[in-house]
Design an enzyme around this catalytic site. Sequence first.
Site, PDB file in Angstrom:
ATOM      1  N   ASP A  16       0.854  -1.168   0.000  1.00 55.22           N
ATOM      2  CA  ASP A  16       0.000   0.000   0.000  1.00 55.22           C
ATOM      3  C   ASP A  16       0.904   1.237   0.000  1.00 55.22           C
ATOM      4  OD1 ASP A  16      -2.512   1.376   0.201  1.00 55.22           O
ATOM      5  OD2 ASP A  16      -2.041   1.758   2.302  1.00 55.22           O
ATOM      6  N   ASP A  28      -0.248   5.186   0.822  1.00 52.14           N
ATOM      7  CA  ASP A  28      -0.518   6.137   1.909  1.00 52.14           C
ATOM      8  C   ASP A  28      -0.455   5.432   3.261  1.00 52.14           C
ATOM      9  OD1 ASP A  28      -1.053   8.638   0.595  1.00 52.14           O
ATOM     10  OD2 ASP A  28      -2.879   7.748  -0.189  1.00 52.14           O
TER      11      ASP A  28
END
Length: 343
Positions: free
Chosen positions: A26, A28
């Site tokens: 991922d 953020d």
Amino acid sequence: MSRSVRTRPEGSGQTLSEAYDTALLDLDGVVYAGGKAIAHAVDSLAEARAGGMHLAYVTNNALRTPDAVAAHLTELGIPTGADDVVTSAQAVARLIAEQVPAGARVLVIGGEGLRVALRERGLEPVESADDDPAAVVQGYGGPELPWGRFAEACYAIARGVPWYASNTDLTIPGARGIAPGNGAAVEVVRIATGATPQVAGKPLPPMHRETILRTGARRPLVVGDRLDTDIEGAFNGDVDSLLVLTGVTDGARLLAAPPQHRPTYVDADLRGLLTGQPEVTGAADGGFRCGGWTAAAGAGRLELEGDGEALDGLRALCAVAWTAAGEGVCTLEAGKALARLGL
């Protein structure tokens, strides 16, 4: 899906970068926050890559194109090509292409990332419900997305045009704090139409399928900071996961995680890719041990004794909480134990 209930974080004799061929990362809260690299991310990813681990960056944000994401990562000191980026826009474009005629028009409520992904699948993005679209697709379009775009979606959906969403994350982190995400915009259209979209992004299977098709991973490790997208997505894909505590998940949320939100491994940040995870030993009747800590269930609360690395204490607490909860959510009070760890 039939899976055994996880009752503790696992140990690993190898470093995670050796045990898994591909990290599905991922962005953020894991690699960067507010556009800036998170501490230790650049060096950790460089070392993992040098050791032979393939790095793929998997994001539910459908606004930016893979080229734009790759350029941003490269600027941060993480050399990345567009082929290393997988977005929910790509996942939803594949989903649509499998259900509408080749070359069909698709009404886009969102940004450039969606348009590029649709064209990649041979579909034609259009801007109006009057353009005879075969589908409506909605993705994050940034803070300046005009309100009239939602009206266009509603007009088409009311005529029976099928509706798709890249993802339904209610919030999105930014430099100034938490802002409404695509899920909040989807709710606007849902309320107005009474319809329900097909969703592609994490934690749902279309996104995991997209990452595997694009990366060719044979033994992937999902790396994320969110229990309800990253970790649940790994659960749905039946693959292992590493939760890093650099984003939205804190100790209290982790201890209260239901089975589909329990990660395989837990670490402070991306340096966890370069280490072997410590083993958690013990049983419910005698307590669980990790490093210098022993955790047990007391009268309505989690109890912790010992000293050492705070993360080892958290891992031991997870074993107690998840065992006590079984397939549910732990209700034992954990505040004092977490405070002792500074978490």
